[in-house]
Design an enzyme around this catalytic site. Structure first.
Site, PDB file in Angstrom:
ATOM      1  N   PHE A  35       0.863  -1.181   0.000  1.00 51.70           N
ATOM      2  CA  PHE A  35       0.000   0.000   0.000  1.00 51.70           C
ATOM      3  C   PHE A  35       0.900   1.230   0.000  1.00 51.70           C
ATOM      4  CE2 PHE A  35      -2.301   3.330   2.357  1.00 51.70           C
ATOM      5  CZ  PHE A  35      -3.457   3.425   1.599  1.00 51.70           C
ATOM      6  N   TRP A  73       0.501  -4.767   2.753  1.00 48.71           N
ATOM      7  CA  TRP A  73      -0.887  -4.888   2.310  1.00 48.71           C
ATOM      8  C   TRP A  73      -1.626  -5.876   3.211  1.00 48.71           C
ATOM      9  CZ3 TRP A  73      -4.219  -2.371  -0.507  1.00 48.71           C
ATOM     10  CH2 TRP A  73      -5.425  -2.990  -0.834  1.00 48.71           C
ATOM     11  N   GLY A  76      -7.991  -7.815   4.030  1.00 51.37           N
ATOM     12  CA  GLY A  76      -9.044  -7.740   5.032  1.00 51.37           C
ATOM     13  C   GLY A  76     -10.271  -7.062   4.467  1.00 51.37           C
ATOM     14  N   ASP A 162     -12.330  10.606  12.707  1.00 52.20           N
ATOM     15  CA  ASP A 162     -13.229  10.082  11.666  1.00 52.20           C
ATOM     16  C   ASP A 162     -13.374   8.578  11.877  1.00 52.20           C
ATOM     17  OD1 ASP A 162     -14.826   9.629   9.507  1.00 52.20           O
ATOM     18  OD2 ASP A 162     -13.270   9.942   7.999  1.00 52.20           O
TER      19      ASP A 162
END
Length: 267
Positions: A35, A73, A76, A162
């Site tokens: 990622f 990575w 999930g 958030d």
């Protein structure tokens, strides 16, 4: 993205990973998958070390000053709304809020705490900017001004800001991560707790959820939760008003009225 492809070198395939910023990518080469994100949270290393986000592999700076991070990575999925009542959510949020390393690093970076007064000013500016005169909003702004909660520097923590269920990732090894830290703030922990409870946890389960988190459900906690949630309701109503999404406006207006009525009844 071309700059990133050049930076990664031959053999790597990049594709957008979604998200609001458009700065996240999935990079693949053979069996390798990582990622990649441009200019992610500067305390990603601390979050990784504490197991709050997937493991940080490396950080590099491009010639133009952008900072690129690579994380392992995770195969999930996002939590469903009903899964937010899982004990692990309360436990992980408590771990985050208790992290002294996170708090110390955030303060060293020069970030100032987010106070209730600053939140109120921000909401006032938004209502003024869009000339919103809806009576529900006008009444809510008066209520927020009259009921500003006490502010205590000793209670400040690093808040994610958030805690939407889409930001909680559960993998096949039973690990739970909270991702997307770009909006993190030093603030009252209720900034995170209030929306999580109001939006996802049945009211009768609040005391148990807070017990797992590590605090008691008392009048002081409830009044702070009410204030922060009313402020968020107003912000969300404005956000959806800009987009003419009236069903969402109705939903948030109903919650707003419910909270204020309960708060006034309990005085």
């Amino acid at each position: 993205m071309k700059r990133l492809e050049h930076f990664m070198g031959e053999g790597w395939q990049l594709r957008p990973a979604g998200g609001a910023t458009g700065e996240a990518y999935v990079a693949e080469q053979g069996n390798q998958k990582i990622f990649i994100k441009r200019n992610s949270s500067p305390f990603l290393a601390v979050l990784s070390a504490e197991g709050i986000v997937p493991k940080l592999l490396w950080t590099k700076r491009l010639e133009n000053g952008d900072v690129i991070t690579a994380q392992r990575w995770v195969e999930g999925r996002e939590l469903k709304s009903y899964e937010m009542n899982d004990d692990r959510v309360a436990a992980l949020l408590s771990k985050i809020h208790q992290s002294k390393d996170l708090l110390d690093m955030f303060k060293r970076m020069g970030n100032l705490p987010l106070t209730p007064e600053q939140i109120l000013l921000k909401v006032k500016q938004k209502t003024g900017q869009f000339y919103i005169q809806d009576p529900y909003i006008v009444d809510a702004m008066k209520w927020l001004s009259k009921n500003i909660p006490a502010y205590n520097d000793e209670n400040l923590v690093v808040c994610h800001a958030d805690v939407n269920h889409n930001n909680w990732i559960h993998n096949g090894n039973d690990n739970l991560f909270l991702i997307d830290w770009d909006g993190a703030q030093v603030a009252d922990p209720v900034l995170d707790i209030a929306p999580l409870l109001y939006l996802y946890i049945p009211r009768e389960d609040w005391p148990l959820w807070l017990e797992i988190y590590g605090v008691d459900m008392d009048d002081g906690m409830l009044s702070r939760m009410q204030w922060y949630m009313v402020a968020q309701c107003v912000e969300n109503i404005i956000w959806y008003w800009q987009r003419n999404e009236f069903d969402e406006i109705t939903k948030w207006s109903d919650l707003l009225n419910q909270i204020i009525q309960e708060a006034e009844k309990n005085k």
